[in-house]
Design a protein around this motif. Sequence first.
Motif, mmCIF file in Angstrom:
data_model
loop_
_atom_site.group_PDB
_atom_site.id
_atom_site.type_symbol
_atom_site.label_atom_id
_atom_site.label_comp_id
_atom_site.label_asym_id
_atom_site.label_seq_id
_atom_site.Cartn_x
_atom_site.Cartn_y
_atom_site.Cartn_z
ATOM 1 N N LEU A 106 19.062 -22.540 -22.709
ATOM 2 C CA LEU A 106 20.506 -22.634 -22.973
ATOM 3 C C LEU A 106 21.174 -23.384 -21.835
ATOM 4 C CD1 LEU A 106 20.790 -18.947 -24.147
ATOM 5 C CD2 LEU A 106 20.927 -20.964 -25.619
ATOM 6 N N GLY A 107 20.743 -24.615 -21.649
ATOM 7 C CA GLY A 107 21.369 -25.461 -20.637
ATOM 8 C C GLY A 107 22.451 -26.293 -21.298
ATOM 9 N N VAL A 109 22.182 -29.225 -23.078
ATOM 10 C CA VAL A 109 21.865 -29.645 -24.450
ATOM 11 C C VAL A 109 21.725 -28.429 -25.369
ATOM 12 C CG1 VAL A 109 20.171 -30.836 -25.883
ATOM 13 C CG2 VAL A 109 20.744 -31.761 -23.627
ATOM 14 N N GLY A 110 20.935 -27.433 -24.930
ATOM 15 C CA GLY A 110 20.734 -26.235 -25.751
ATOM 16 C C GLY A 110 22.048 -25.495 -25.981
ATOM 17 N N HIS A 133 17.661 -17.546 -26.135
ATOM 18 C CA HIS A 133 16.812 -17.109 -25.031
ATOM 19 C C HIS A 133 16.900 -18.104 -23.874
ATOM 20 C CE1 HIS A 133 13.350 -15.582 -22.854
ATOM 21 N NE2 HIS A 133 13.003 -16.845 -22.680
ATOM 22 N N ASP A 136 16.887 -17.636 -17.349
ATOM 23 C CA ASP A 136 17.908 -17.120 -16.435
ATOM 24 C C ASP A 136 18.727 -16.056 -17.191
ATOM 25 O OD1 ASP A 136 20.368 -16.742 -15.181
ATOM 26 O OD2 ASP A 136 20.510 -18.809 -14.469
ATOM 27 N N ASN A 139 22.484 -16.419 -17.425
ATOM 28 C CA ASN A 139 22.873 -17.524 -18.305
ATOM 29 C C ASN A 139 22.721 -17.114 -19.772
ATOM 30 O OD1 ASN A 139 23.678 -20.233 -18.834
ATOM 31 N ND2 ASN A 139 21.539 -20.721 -19.307
ATOM 32 N N ALA A 180 14.372 -26.160 -26.092
ATOM 33 C CA ALA A 180 15.346 -26.988 -25.374
ATOM 34 C C ALA A 180 15.341 -26.674 -23.879
ATOM 35 C CB ALA A 180 16.744 -26.781 -25.956
ATOM 36 N N GLN A 198 9.587 -35.596 -16.762
ATOM 37 C CA GLN A 198 9.668 -34.176 -17.128
ATOM 38 C C GLN A 198 8.420 -33.699 -17.873
ATOM 39 O OE1 GLN A 198 13.489 -32.814 -18.859
ATOM 40 N NE2 GLN A 198 14.222 -34.909 -18.664
ATOM 41 N N ILE A 205 5.849 -25.334 -19.231
ATOM 42 C CA ILE A 205 6.742 -24.298 -19.816
ATOM 43 C C ILE A 205 6.380 -24.098 -21.291
ATOM 44 C CG2 ILE A 205 9.134 -23.731 -20.429
ATOM 45 C CD1 ILE A 205 10.089 -25.303 -18.014
ATOM 46 N N PHE A 209 5.272 -20.799 -24.258
ATOM 47 C CA PHE A 209 5.848 -20.523 -25.581
ATOM 48 C C PHE A 209 4.776 -20.623 -26.668
ATOM 49 C CE2 PHE A 209 9.664 -21.283 -23.166
ATOM 50 C CZ PHE A 209 10.558 -20.374 -23.716
ATOM 51 N N VAL A 225 13.129 -30.287 -28.566
ATOM 52 C CA VAL A 225 14.372 -30.971 -28.208
ATOM 53 C C VAL A 225 14.260 -31.556 -26.798
ATOM 54 C CG1 VAL A 225 16.863 -30.582 -27.839
ATOM 55 C CG2 VAL A 225 15.690 -29.383 -29.684
ATOM 56 N N ASP A 227 12.723 -33.301 -23.314
ATOM 57 C CA ASP A 227 12.043 -34.566 -23.015
ATOM 58 C C ASP A 227 10.723 -34.349 -22.302
ATOM 59 O OD1 ASP A 227 13.668 -36.718 -23.950
ATOM 60 O OD2 ASP A 227 15.195 -36.100 -22.510
ATOM 61 N N GLY A 262 15.338 -35.865 -31.551
ATOM 62 C CA GLY A 262 15.966 -36.650 -30.489
ATOM 63 C C GLY A 262 16.419 -38.018 -30.965
HETATM 64 N N1 LIG Z 1 16.906 -34.156 -27.854
HETATM 65 C C1 LIG Z 1 17.823 -34.914 -27.309
HETATM 66 O O1 LIG Z 1 18.520 -35.675 -27.968
HETATM 67 C C2 LIG Z 1 18.029 -34.863 -25.820
HETATM 68 C C3 LIG Z 1 19.007 -35.667 -25.223
HETATM 69 C C4 LIG Z 1 19.228 -35.552 -23.863
HETATM 70 C C5 LIG Z 1 18.440 -34.711 -23.090
HETATM 71 N N2 LIG Z 1 17.448 -34.004 -23.694
HETATM 72 C C6 LIG Z 1 16.544 -33.125 -22.941
HETATM 73 O O2 LIG Z 1 16.854 -31.774 -23.210
HETATM 74 C C7 LIG Z 1 16.305 -30.972 -22.172
HETATM 75 C C8 LIG Z 1 17.348 -29.988 -21.681
HETATM 76 O O3 LIG Z 1 18.330 -30.705 -20.960
HETATM 77 P P1 LIG Z 1 19.583 -29.961 -20.337
HETATM 78 O O4 LIG Z 1 20.482 -31.015 -19.802
HETATM 79 O O5 LIG Z 1 20.115 -28.954 -21.294
HETATM 80 O O6 LIG Z 1 18.865 -29.185 -19.138
HETATM 81 P P2 LIG Z 1 19.506 -28.021 -18.234
HETATM 82 O O7 LIG Z 1 18.839 -28.120 -16.918
HETATM 83 O O8 LIG Z 1 20.991 -28.053 -18.328
HETATM 84 O O9 LIG Z 1 19.039 -26.685 -18.979
HETATM 85 C C9 LIG Z 1 17.730 -26.257 -19.041
HETATM 86 C C10 LIG Z 1 17.733 -24.783 -19.370
HETATM 87 O O10 LIG Z 1 16.378 -24.364 -19.567
HETATM 88 C C11 LIG Z 1 16.257 -23.071 -19.006
HETATM 89 N N3 LIG Z 1 14.849 -22.796 -18.732
HETATM 90 C C12 LIG Z 1 14.040 -23.302 -17.766
HETATM 91 N N4 LIG Z 1 12.808 -22.780 -17.889
HETATM 92 C C13 LIG Z 1 12.835 -21.932 -18.934
HETATM 93 C C14 LIG Z 1 11.864 -21.104 -19.556
HETATM 94 N N5 LIG Z 1 10.616 -21.015 -19.110
HETATM 95 N N6 LIG Z 1 12.247 -20.370 -20.612
HETATM 96 C C15 LIG Z 1 13.519 -20.429 -21.092
HETATM 97 N N7 LIG Z 1 14.471 -21.198 -20.544
HETATM 98 C C16 LIG Z 1 14.129 -21.940 -19.489
HETATM 99 C C17 LIG Z 1 17.096 -23.115 -17.745
HETATM 100 O O11 LIG Z 1 17.424 -21.823 -17.281
HETATM 101 C C18 LIG Z 1 18.310 -23.901 -18.247
HETATM 102 O O12 LIG Z 1 19.300 -23.036 -18.774
HETATM 103 C C19 LIG Z 1 15.845 -31.947 -21.109
HETATM 104 O O13 LIG Z 1 14.464 -32.161 -21.221
HETATM 105 C C20 LIG Z 1 16.609 -33.210 -21.432
HETATM 106 O O14 LIG Z 1 15.998 -34.376 -20.925
HETATM 107 C C21 LIG Z 1 17.240 -34.047 -25.034
#
Ligand SMILES: NC(=O)c1ccc[n+]([C@@H]2O[C@H](COP(=O)([O-])OP(=O)(O)OC[C@H]3O[C@@H](n4cnc5c(N)ncnc54)[C@H](O)[C@@H]3O)[C@@H](O)[C@H]2O)c1
Length: 411
Positions: A106-107, A109-110, A133, A136, A139, A180, A198, A205, A209, A225, A227, A262
Amino acid sequence: MKLFGQGRAALADDPATAERLEWGARRRSRGDPDIILEPRSGDPRREPWIAPPWFDPARGLDALRRRSGRRARWSYLPTAPGVVRYLDRLAAPRQQTGWCVGIAGLGRVGGVAATALAAVPTGRSGIRELLVHDADAANQERWVLELGSIAQWRGRDMLPVVRPATTGQLFERCDAFLFAATDSVPPLGSRGDVRMVQFEPNRSILRGFLADARAADYTGLFLVVSDPIEWLAQAAFRDSNSDRAGRFTGHGIAPERVAGLGLGVMWGRALAAARQEGLKEVVARRGAAYGPHSTDVLAFDDLENPDFPLSRRLTRSARECNFKVRDLGHVPYVGPGLSSVGLMLPPLLAGREVLASVLVGGIYFGAPARMAWGVHPTPHRVSGEIWAAISSLHESLQSQARSLGLEWPAL
Ligand SMILES: NC(=O)c1ccc[n+]([C@@H]2O[C@H](COP(=O)([O-])OP(=O)(O)OC[C@H]3O[C@@H](n4cnc5c(N)ncnc54)[C@H](O)[C@@H]3O)[C@@H](O)[C@H]2O)c1
């Protein structure tokens, strides 16, 4: 023709697989099944284990431009050891109450994706429950509170119920899982590729899962979702189906139940360029994007009669918008969360055409696609030059997959 199985799906003339499933001869009182499946020969390491009649995996990449037309029935690979779990699930009664979607990570993008999914009424999205899920805990709790506060003043539409979930609960309960999570997105100012770096941390990671999915006997959709999307989708299939020595076991996730989300934002970025030229309507109707969520993506204004200088401008926009947002001091996530996931998942679940990365010709490749049990590419008429560009991109990604050790060699 002799049918086996009493459920929604039945096997035709395959007593051996029916025995593995413990499916007896179909009783007359059961009536006709919705789906009749016949065995097909093929390589379970490189093609879907179960395919609808309109998709013929033997065509390889050609499936992107030609209809199958050959088969009247669904097909499956009896040689894929894990196919029986999926046949069992396919034959189970269709759930009528809506989808349960799980999202891990849940960052930026999520979080945006979850916001979009939580704000659309169940009647429109088909999603009744959203399980969230994050590693953190604070979060995760924050997002449960935020998403749980989405409401309409006196609205009667039912919104998805949002609940926190452990990884085990995710795979026990959800029909579609979104990966995500990321170890870390390269910070602003990073030069060069921000996705491929990445790969190893996110693959590790992802492995956790996959293990939880396996432990729960998960047969739902597994949607990537994070990268680098296509390589993680490939790794999800590969890692869940390999033993320690890297040999194919075939007991893991079926390749057609894995897809990457994506390409939607790439198309959104291409359409933004078309809009600036006053051409959005026509491009939205006739064009499409193909390939990965990376700087290799291709966008076309019109698949049958392309205007190549225009297509090049759309492609440039798809490839570069990410860097423009970064140059302004922000990591892009609103377009991605909405175009790749929030606005893409409901039509995908409804069986309509979307943009997704799906297994075709042995690798995950972004293209127009549709879910019919698995997610498969949908054919489109394309001009000769476009076909040449798509084939050459696919070929170069295949050799990249080989060098990353992600593709099982053809038998
Ligand atoms: N699909 C798309 O169109 C698209 C576009 C841009 C970016 N992305 C990719 O999406 C991904 C997420 O980017 P973001 O900016 O949201 O990242 P972010 O750093 O903001 O968020 C990542 C989240 O993942 C969580 N996390 C880390 N390890 C974990 C685990 N083991 N279990 C559960 N949660 C965990 C972190 O706590 C954090 O909340 C990146 O790989 C980014 O490059 C995808």
